[in-house]
Design an enzyme around this catalytic site. Structure first.
Site, short mmCIF file in Angstrom:
data_model
loop_
_atom_site.label_atom_id
_atom_site.label_comp_id
_atom_site.label_asym_id
_atom_site.label_seq_id
_atom_site.Cartn_x
_atom_site.Cartn_y
_atom_site.Cartn_z
CG HIS A 70 -1.74 1.17 1.46
ND1 HIS A 70 -3.10 1.16 1.32
CD2 HIS A 70 -1.41 2.46 1.82
CE1 HIS A 70 -3.58 2.37 1.58
NE2 HIS A 70 -2.57 3.17 1.90
CD GLU A 71 1.90 3.85 3.55
OE1 GLU A 71 2.38 4.87 3.03
OE2 GLU A 71 0.78 3.84 4.08
CG HIS A 131 0.56 6.20 -0.77
ND1 HIS A 131 -0.51 6.80 -1.39
CD2 HIS A 131 0.04 5.56 0.33
CE1 HIS A 131 -1.62 6.54 -0.72
NE2 HIS A 131 -1.31 5.80 0.32
#
Length: 328
Positions: A22-23, A26
Protein backbone atom coordinates in the site's frame (compact mmCIF):
# COMPACT_ATOMS: atom_id res chain seq x y z
CA UNK A 1 -2.57 -25.36 18.79
CA UNK A 2 0.79 -25.22 16.98
CA UNK A 3 -0.90 -24.96 13.58
CA UNK A 4 -2.99 -22.02 14.79
CA UNK A 5 0.12 -20.15 15.94
CA UNK A 6 1.85 -20.79 12.62
CA UNK A 7 -1.18 -19.63 10.62
CA UNK A 8 -1.47 -16.54 12.83
CA UNK A 9 2.18 -15.66 12.24
CA UNK A 10 1.82 -16.14 8.47
CA UNK A 11 -1.32 -13.97 8.42
CA UNK A 12 0.43 -11.24 10.43
CA UNK A 13 3.45 -11.20 8.10
CA UNK A 14 1.26 -11.07 5.00
CA UNK A 15 -0.80 -8.25 6.53
CA UNK A 16 2.48 -6.42 7.21
CA UNK A 17 3.45 -7.02 3.56
CA UNK A 18 0.05 -5.73 2.39
CA UNK A 19 0.53 -2.46 4.27
CA UNK A 20 4.02 -2.17 2.77
CA UNK A 21 2.65 -2.66 -0.77
CA UNK A 22 0.00 0.00 0.00
CA UNK A 23 2.75 2.47 0.99
CA UNK A 24 4.99 1.49 -1.93
CA UNK A 25 2.20 2.48 -4.32
CA UNK A 26 2.15 5.96 -2.74
CA UNK A 27 5.94 6.17 -2.99
CA UNK A 28 5.99 5.06 -6.64
CA UNK A 29 3.44 7.68 -7.72
CA UNK A 30 5.20 10.37 -5.68
CA UNK A 31 8.57 9.57 -7.26
CA UNK A 32 7.01 9.66 -10.73
CA UNK A 33 5.84 13.18 -9.88
CA UNK A 34 9.40 14.16 -8.93
CA UNK A 35 8.91 13.96 -5.14
CA UNK A 36 11.63 12.03 -3.33
CA UNK A 37 10.52 9.44 -0.76
CA UNK A 38 13.61 8.61 1.33
CA UNK A 39 11.83 6.23 3.70
CA UNK A 40 8.64 4.35 4.51
CA UNK A 41 7.75 3.89 8.18
CA UNK A 42 5.55 1.02 9.34
CA UNK A 43 4.13 1.21 12.86
CA UNK A 44 1.24 0.04 15.05
CA UNK A 45 -1.52 1.89 13.18
CA UNK A 46 -0.28 1.25 9.63
CA UNK A 47 2.38 3.01 7.62
CA UNK A 48 3.42 6.33 6.10
CA UNK A 49 5.51 7.25 3.08
CA UNK A 50 7.69 10.16 4.17
CA UNK A 51 7.82 12.48 1.17
CA UNK A 52 10.48 15.19 1.16
CA UNK A 53 8.01 17.75 -0.21
CA UNK A 54 4.28 18.27 -0.52
CA UNK A 55 2.68 17.78 -3.97
CA UNK A 56 2.87 20.99 -5.97
CA UNK A 57 -0.58 20.77 -7.56
CA UNK A 58 -3.95 19.14 -6.75
CA UNK A 59 -3.88 16.50 -9.49
CA UNK A 60 -0.54 15.17 -8.21
CA UNK A 61 -1.98 15.02 -4.68
CA UNK A 62 -5.01 13.16 -6.01
CA UNK A 63 -2.98 10.53 -7.88
CA UNK A 64 -0.56 9.91 -5.00
CA UNK A 65 -3.36 9.71 -2.40
CA UNK A 66 -5.65 7.45 -4.45
CA UNK A 67 -2.89 4.94 -5.22
CA UNK A 68 -2.90 3.43 -1.71
CA UNK A 69 -6.62 2.61 -1.27
CA UNK A 70 -6.86 1.35 -4.86
CA UNK A 71 -3.89 -0.94 -4.23
CA UNK A 72 -5.49 -2.29 -1.03
CA UNK A 73 -8.78 -2.93 -2.84
CA UNK A 74 -6.90 -4.70 -5.64
CA UNK A 75 -5.10 -6.87 -3.07
CA UNK A 76 -8.47 -7.67 -1.46
CA UNK A 77 -9.81 -8.84 -4.83
CA UNK A 78 -6.69 -10.96 -5.49
CA UNK A 79 -6.86 -12.64 -2.06
CA UNK A 80 -10.60 -13.23 -2.49
CA UNK A 81 -9.99 -14.98 -5.82
CA UNK A 82 -7.07 -16.91 -4.33
CA UNK A 83 -9.29 -18.17 -1.50
CA UNK A 84 -11.49 -19.89 -4.13
CA UNK A 85 -8.61 -21.99 -5.47
CA UNK A 86 -8.82 -25.71 -4.65
CA UNK A 87 -5.14 -25.77 -3.64
CA UNK A 88 -6.07 -24.63 -0.11
CA UNK A 89 -8.01 -27.83 0.53
CA UNK A 90 -4.69 -29.53 1.27
CA UNK A 91 -3.54 -26.78 3.67
CA UNK A 92 -5.31 -26.82 7.06
CA UNK A 93 -6.56 -23.30 7.74
CA UNK A 94 -5.16 -21.95 4.46
CA UNK A 95 -8.53 -20.78 3.16
CA UNK A 96 -9.22 -18.97 6.45
CA UNK A 97 -5.91 -17.08 6.26
CA UNK A 98 -6.37 -15.99 2.64
CA UNK A 99 -9.99 -14.99 3.31
CA UNK A 100 -8.83 -12.98 6.34
CA UNK A 101 -6.27 -11.15 4.17
CA UNK A 102 -8.97 -10.35 1.61
CA UNK A 103 -11.21 -8.96 4.37
CA UNK A 104 -8.50 -6.94 6.09
CA UNK A 105 -7.27 -5.39 2.82
CA UNK A 106 -10.85 -4.48 1.94
CA UNK A 107 -11.23 -2.83 5.36
CA UNK A 108 -7.87 -1.07 4.94
CA UNK A 109 -8.88 0.31 1.53
CA UNK A 110 -12.30 1.51 2.71
CA UNK A 111 -10.98 3.00 5.97
CA UNK A 112 -8.29 4.96 4.14
CA UNK A 113 -10.94 6.43 1.83
CA UNK A 114 -12.64 8.17 4.76
CA UNK A 115 -12.43 11.93 3.98
CA UNK A 116 -10.35 12.96 6.98
CA UNK A 117 -6.81 14.28 6.74
CA UNK A 118 -4.20 12.75 6.92
CA UNK A 119 -5.95 9.59 5.68
CA UNK A 120 -5.79 9.05 1.92
CA UNK A 121 -9.45 10.05 1.63
CA UNK A 122 -8.64 13.26 3.47
CA UNK A 123 -5.84 13.95 0.98
CA UNK A 124 -8.30 13.36 -1.85
CA UNK A 125 -10.68 15.83 -0.17
CA UNK A 126 -7.83 18.31 0.19
CA UNK A 127 -6.95 17.94 -3.50
CA UNK A 128 -10.55 18.66 -4.46
CA UNK A 129 -10.81 21.73 -2.19
CA UNK A 130 -7.40 22.90 -3.36
CA UNK A 131 -8.42 22.66 -7.03
CA UNK A 132 -11.66 24.56 -6.34
CA UNK A 133 -10.28 27.43 -4.25
CA UNK A 134 -6.55 27.46 -5.05
CA UNK A 135 -5.53 27.64 -1.38
CA UNK A 136 -3.68 24.56 -0.12
CA UNK A 137 -3.47 25.86 3.46
CA UNK A 138 -7.22 26.46 3.73
CA UNK A 139 -7.88 23.10 2.08
CA UNK A 140 -5.60 21.39 4.60
CA UNK A 141 -7.30 23.15 7.50
CA UNK A 142 -10.75 21.99 6.34
CA UNK A 143 -9.63 18.42 5.64
CA UNK A 144 -7.84 18.37 9.01
CA UNK A 145 -11.02 19.43 10.81
CA UNK A 146 -12.89 16.59 9.13
CA UNK A 147 -10.09 14.27 10.26
CA UNK A 148 -10.43 15.48 13.85
CA UNK A 149 -14.21 14.98 13.67
CA UNK A 150 -13.71 11.41 12.42
CA UNK A 151 -11.21 10.82 15.21
CA UNK A 152 -13.69 11.94 17.86
CA UNK A 153 -16.37 9.81 16.18
CA UNK A 154 -14.17 6.71 16.33
CA UNK A 155 -13.37 7.38 19.99
CA UNK A 156 -17.08 7.75 20.79
CA UNK A 157 -17.96 4.56 18.94
CA UNK A 158 -15.12 2.81 20.74
CA UNK A 159 -16.51 3.84 24.13
CA UNK A 160 -19.90 2.42 23.15
CA UNK A 161 -18.24 -0.87 22.18
CA UNK A 162 -16.56 -1.02 25.59
CA UNK A 163 -19.94 -1.56 27.28
CA UNK A 164 -20.81 -4.54 25.09
CA UNK A 165 -18.98 -7.77 24.50
CA UNK A 166 -16.39 -6.06 22.28
CA UNK A 167 -13.96 -4.51 24.76
CA UNK A 168 -10.87 -5.21 22.62
CA UNK A 169 -12.52 -3.69 19.52
CA UNK A 170 -13.54 -0.68 21.58
CA UNK A 171 -10.03 -0.06 22.92
CA UNK A 172 -8.61 -0.42 19.40
CA UNK A 173 -11.11 2.11 17.97
CA UNK A 174 -10.36 4.59 20.76
CA UNK A 175 -6.63 4.34 20.07
CA UNK A 176 -7.10 4.79 16.32
CA UNK A 177 -9.43 7.75 16.92
CA UNK A 178 -6.89 9.41 19.22
CA UNK A 179 -4.14 8.85 16.68
CA UNK A 180 -6.24 10.24 13.81
CA UNK A 181 -7.27 13.30 15.82
CA UNK A 182 -3.66 14.07 16.80
CA UNK A 183 -2.29 13.41 13.30
CA UNK A 184 -4.90 15.72 11.74
CA UNK A 185 -3.83 18.63 13.93
CA UNK A 186 -0.12 17.98 13.48
CA UNK A 187 -0.41 17.74 9.69
CA UNK A 188 -1.97 21.20 9.46
CA UNK A 189 0.58 22.71 11.85
CA UNK A 190 3.42 21.18 9.85
CA UNK A 191 2.15 22.68 6.61
CA UNK A 192 1.56 26.04 8.33
CA UNK A 193 5.12 25.97 9.62
CA UNK A 194 6.48 25.28 6.14
CA UNK A 195 4.47 28.17 4.70
CA UNK A 196 5.40 30.69 7.39
CA UNK A 197 9.11 29.79 7.38
CA UNK A 198 9.51 29.35 3.63
CA UNK A 199 12.75 30.94 2.45
CA UNK A 200 14.24 31.48 5.93
CA UNK A 201 17.91 30.48 5.96
CA UNK A 202 20.09 29.26 8.81
CA UNK A 203 22.27 32.41 8.72
CA UNK A 204 19.20 34.51 9.61
CA UNK A 205 18.51 32.64 12.86
CA UNK A 206 21.84 31.24 14.05
CA UNK A 207 23.30 32.56 17.30
CA UNK A 208 26.64 34.36 17.40
CA UNK A 209 29.24 34.43 18.90
CA UNK A 210 29.42 30.72 19.68
CA UNK A 211 30.51 29.42 23.07
CA UNK A 212 32.71 26.41 22.31
CA UNK A 213 34.63 24.02 24.56
CA UNK A 214 38.34 23.22 23.96
CA UNK A 215 38.76 19.52 23.21
CA UNK A 216 41.53 19.19 25.82
CA UNK A 217 39.38 20.63 28.67
CA UNK A 218 38.48 18.22 31.46
CA UNK A 219 34.89 17.27 32.23
CA UNK A 220 35.29 19.14 35.53
CA UNK A 221 36.08 22.31 33.57
CA UNK A 222 33.28 21.55 31.12
CA UNK A 223 30.72 21.56 33.92
CA UNK A 224 32.05 24.46 36.00
CA UNK A 225 33.17 26.83 33.25
CA UNK A 226 30.67 26.03 30.51
CA UNK A 227 27.45 24.15 31.37
CA UNK A 228 26.89 26.10 34.60
CA UNK A 229 27.68 29.47 32.99
CA UNK A 230 26.01 28.80 29.64
CA UNK A 231 22.96 26.64 30.40
CA UNK A 232 22.52 24.68 27.19
CA UNK A 233 22.03 20.95 26.87
CA UNK A 234 24.93 20.62 24.42
CA UNK A 235 27.94 22.65 23.29
CA UNK A 236 30.30 22.47 20.30
CA UNK A 237 33.85 21.25 20.90
CA UNK A 238 36.61 23.09 19.04
CA UNK A 239 40.31 23.03 18.33
CA UNK A 240 41.01 26.75 17.96
CA UNK A 241 37.88 27.71 16.01
CA UNK A 242 37.57 24.48 14.02
CA UNK A 243 34.72 22.15 14.95
CA UNK A 244 35.81 18.73 16.19
CA UNK A 245 32.60 17.51 17.86
CA UNK A 246 29.65 18.15 20.19
CA UNK A 247 29.33 17.30 23.88
CA UNK A 248 26.09 17.06 25.86
CA UNK A 249 25.05 16.78 29.48
CA UNK A 250 23.78 13.26 28.78
CA UNK A 251 27.28 12.13 27.81
CA UNK A 252 28.60 13.18 31.22
CA UNK A 253 26.26 10.77 32.99
CA UNK A 254 28.27 7.79 31.79
CA UNK A 255 31.43 8.98 33.57
CA UNK A 256 31.81 8.59 37.37
CA UNK A 257 31.98 11.93 39.18
CA UNK A 258 35.44 11.29 40.62
CA UNK A 259 36.87 10.76 37.12
CA UNK A 260 35.72 14.10 35.69
CA UNK A 261 38.91 15.93 36.64
CA UNK A 262 41.16 13.62 34.59
CA UNK A 263 38.79 12.82 31.68
CA UNK A 264 39.14 15.14 28.63
CA UNK A 265 36.11 16.29 26.69
CA UNK A 266 37.35 14.64 23.49
CA UNK A 267 36.98 11.19 25.10
CA UNK A 268 33.19 11.51 25.52
CA UNK A 269 32.17 13.93 22.73
CA UNK A 270 30.35 13.01 19.53
CA UNK A 271 32.95 13.47 16.73
CA UNK A 272 32.28 15.89 13.92
CA UNK A 273 32.03 13.00 11.43
CA UNK A 274 28.84 11.86 13.17
CA UNK A 275 27.25 15.32 13.51
CA UNK A 276 26.78 16.57 9.92
CA UNK A 277 26.93 20.30 10.78
CA UNK A 278 24.82 22.91 9.03
CA UNK A 279 25.70 25.33 6.28
CA UNK A 280 24.59 28.97 6.64
CA UNK A 281 22.44 28.86 3.48
CA UNK A 282 20.44 25.75 4.38
CA UNK A 283 16.65 26.00 4.59
CA UNK A 284 15.41 26.25 8.20
CA UNK A 285 12.36 24.05 7.63
CA UNK A 286 14.49 21.17 6.34
CA UNK A 287 16.91 21.68 9.21
CA UNK A 288 14.07 21.61 11.76
CA UNK A 289 12.71 18.37 10.28
CA UNK A 290 16.18 16.84 10.50
CA UNK A 291 16.62 17.96 14.12
CA UNK A 292 13.30 16.41 15.10
CA UNK A 293 14.03 13.20 13.18
CA UNK A 294 17.46 12.81 14.82
CA UNK A 295 16.35 14.02 18.26
CA UNK A 296 18.90 16.85 18.54
CA UNK A 297 18.24 20.31 19.97
CA UNK A 298 21.23 22.30 18.64
CA UNK A 299 23.54 22.02 15.64
CA UNK A 300 26.67 24.03 14.81
CA UNK A 301 26.90 26.09 11.63
CA UNK A 302 30.22 25.61 9.84
CA UNK A 303 32.02 27.21 6.89
CA UNK A 304 35.15 25.40 5.68
CA UNK A 305 35.47 23.60 9.01
CA UNK A 306 35.22 26.76 11.12
CA UNK A 307 32.33 27.41 13.52
CA UNK A 308 30.39 30.54 12.50
CA UNK A 309 27.20 30.06 14.51
CA UNK A 310 24.83 27.62 16.16
CA UNK A 311 21.14 26.95 15.53
CA UNK A 312 18.64 25.49 17.99
CA UNK A 313 15.15 24.11 17.56
CA UNK A 314 13.98 26.77 20.00
CA UNK A 315 15.23 29.54 17.66
CA UNK A 316 13.24 28.17 14.73
CA UNK A 317 10.07 27.55 16.73
CA UNK A 318 10.23 31.02 18.29
CA UNK A 319 10.24 32.63 14.85
CA UNK A 320 7.37 30.36 13.81
CA UNK A 321 5.34 31.48 16.85
CA UNK A 322 5.99 35.16 16.13
CA UNK A 323 5.04 34.82 12.46
CA UNK A 324 1.93 32.76 13.21
CA UNK A 325 0.80 35.29 15.86
CA UNK A 326 1.30 38.18 13.41
CA UNK A 327 -0.46 36.27 10.60
CA UNK A 328 -3.40 35.57 12.92
Amino acid sequence: GGTAWILGAVAALLLFASVLVHELSHALLAQRAGIAVPRIRLFLFGGVSEMEAEPREPRVELRVAAAGPLTSLALAALFWLAARLPVWDAVPGGTAVVTYLATINLALGIFNLLPGFPLDGGRILRAWLWSRHGDVLAATRTAGRVGSFLGYGLMGFGFIRLFGDHMLDGIWMILIGMFLNQAAGMSYKTLLLKNLLAGVRVRQLMSQPVVSVPEHASLEELVGDYFYRHPHGSLPVANDDRLVGMVSVEQLKGVPRDEWIRTPVRSVMTPVSAIHPLGPDEDCVSVLERMMREGVGRLPVVVEGRIVGILSRRDVMQLFKIRSDLAA
